[in-house]
Design a protein around this motif. Structure first.
Motif, PDB file in Angstrom:
ATOM      1  N   THR A  43       0.851  -1.188   0.000  1.00  0.00           N
ATOM      2  CA  THR A  43       0.000   0.000   0.000  1.00  0.00           C
ATOM      3  C   THR A  43       0.887   1.239   0.000  1.00  0.00           C
ATOM      4  OG1 THR A  43      -1.598  -1.229   1.320  1.00  0.00           O
ATOM      5  CG2 THR A  43      -1.860   1.158   1.250  1.00  0.00           C
ATOM      6  N   GLY A  44       0.541   2.210  -0.796  1.00  0.00           N
ATOM      7  CA  GLY A  44       1.352   3.418  -0.892  1.00  0.00           C
ATOM      8  C   GLY A  44       2.506   3.250  -1.868  1.00  0.00           C
ATOM      9  N   ALA A  45       2.508   2.164  -2.623  1.00  0.00           N
ATOM     10  CA  ALA A  45       3.516   1.888  -3.659  1.00  0.00           C
ATOM     11  C   ALA A  45       4.933   1.734  -3.114  1.00  0.00           C
ATOM     12  CB  ALA A  45       3.459   2.941  -4.759  1.00  0.00           C
ATOM     13  N   THR A  46       5.076   1.225  -1.886  1.00  0.00           N
ATOM     14  CA  THR A  46       6.403   0.914  -1.357  1.00  0.00           C
ATOM     15  C   THR A  46       6.926  -0.301  -2.115  1.00  0.00           C
ATOM     16  OG1 THR A  46       5.788   1.725   0.822  1.00  0.00           O
ATOM     17  CG2 THR A  46       7.725   0.291   0.699  1.00  0.00           C
ATOM     18  N   ASP A  47       8.019  -0.106  -2.827  1.00  0.00           N
ATOM     19  CA  ASP A  47       8.586  -1.159  -3.665  1.00  0.00           C
ATOM     20  C   ASP A  47       9.406  -2.118  -2.807  1.00  0.00           C
ATOM     21  OD1 ASP A  47       9.807  -2.740  -5.585  1.00  0.00           O
ATOM     22  OD2 ASP A  47      10.338  -1.052  -6.878  1.00  0.00           O
ATOM     23  N   LEU A  48       9.007  -3.387  -2.785  1.00  0.00           N
ATOM     24  CA  LEU A  48       9.735  -4.406  -2.029  1.00  0.00           C
ATOM     25  C   LEU A  48      10.731  -5.160  -2.899  1.00  0.00           C
ATOM     26  CD1 LEU A  48       6.862  -5.807   0.202  1.00  0.00           C
ATOM     27  CD2 LEU A  48       8.530  -4.025   0.726  1.00  0.00           C
ATOM     28  N   GLY A  49      10.795  -4.807  -4.180  1.00  0.00           N
ATOM     29  CA  GLY A  49      11.790  -5.387  -5.069  1.00  0.00           C
ATOM     30  C   GLY A  49      11.305  -6.611  -5.830  1.00  0.00           C
TER      31      GLY A  49
ATOM     32  N   VAL B 123      -2.081  -3.755   1.752  1.00  0.00           N
ATOM     33  CA  VAL B 123      -2.212  -4.635   0.597  1.00  0.00           C
ATOM     34  C   VAL B 123      -0.834  -4.891   0.012  1.00  0.00           C
ATOM     35  CG1 VAL B 123      -3.231  -4.885  -1.710  1.00  0.00           C
ATOM     36  CG2 VAL B 123      -4.523  -3.732   0.089  1.00  0.00           C
ATOM     37  N   LEU B 124      -0.569  -6.149  -0.328  1.00  0.00           N
ATOM     38  CA  LEU B 124       0.652  -6.532  -1.039  1.00  0.00           C
ATOM     39  C   LEU B 124       0.237  -7.002  -2.420  1.00  0.00           C
ATOM     40  CD1 LEU B 124       3.753  -7.105  -0.991  1.00  0.00           C
ATOM     41  CD2 LEU B 124       3.153  -9.434  -0.253  1.00  0.00           C
ATOM     42  N   ARG B 125       0.646  -6.238  -3.437  1.00  0.00           N
ATOM     43  CA  ARG B 125       0.340  -6.591  -4.832  1.00  0.00           C
ATOM     44  C   ARG B 125       1.629  -7.021  -5.512  1.00  0.00           C
ATOM     45  NH1 ARG B 125      -3.255  -2.249  -4.063  1.00  0.00           N
ATOM     46  NH2 ARG B 125      -5.408  -2.941  -4.296  1.00  0.00           N
TER      47      ARG B 125
END
Length: 141
Positions: free
Chosen positions: A53-59, A81-83
């Motif tokens: 959520t919030g477009a935090t990039d997890l790689g 949310v994890l997309r």
């Protein structure tokens, strides 16, 4: 029983459950942990790129057959949310919701298994098939 690589379904699901149970002890203070296991078969590489959520990039991660990766991320006061976007050889890239706090009740034992048949989700102590691979796209031997 249908086999996945050199393991059968029950062994694969049991192995992921043990990994989820083991890691849940260490991750509960951090927030949410979602573990993904590649059981697509020998030589099949799974690439997954996730954001929260919030477009935090997890790689993006490349997971070899039999390998796994977990995503750890904090919860928020609101929806978490994890997309993810997954890439498999022979299957068109697709996006899916790996975790949604408004839907999923799991906290530290959320899991996915990518198999030759499709994707299985581990929620509330149960395995369910969530996505079947479209037959024309798949190129497994």
């Amino acid at each position: 029983m249908v086999g996945i690589g050199s393991c059968n379904w029950l062994e694969t699901l049991t192995r992921l459950f043990v990994m989820l149970t083991f890691t849940s002890v260490f991750s509960s203070s951090f927030g949410i942990e979602v573990r993904t296991l590649n059981e697509l078969g020998e030589g099949q590489l799974l690439k997954i790129h996730c954001t929260t959520t919030g477009a935090t990039d997890l790689g993006e991660y490349a997971i070899i057959n039999g390998g796994s990766h977990e995503w750890n991320f904090p919860t928020t006061r609101y929806s978490t949310v994890l997309r993810c976007i997954a890439h498999l050889d022979g299957v068109k890239d697709f996006s899916f919701t790996a975790y949604d706090s408004g839907v999923d009740s799991c906290i530290t034992d959320c899991g996915w298994v990518f198999s030759k048949v499709g994707m299985f989700a581990f929620r509330d102590g149960k395995w369910t098939i969530r996505y079947y691979w479209p037959r024309p796209w798949i190129k497994f031997d």
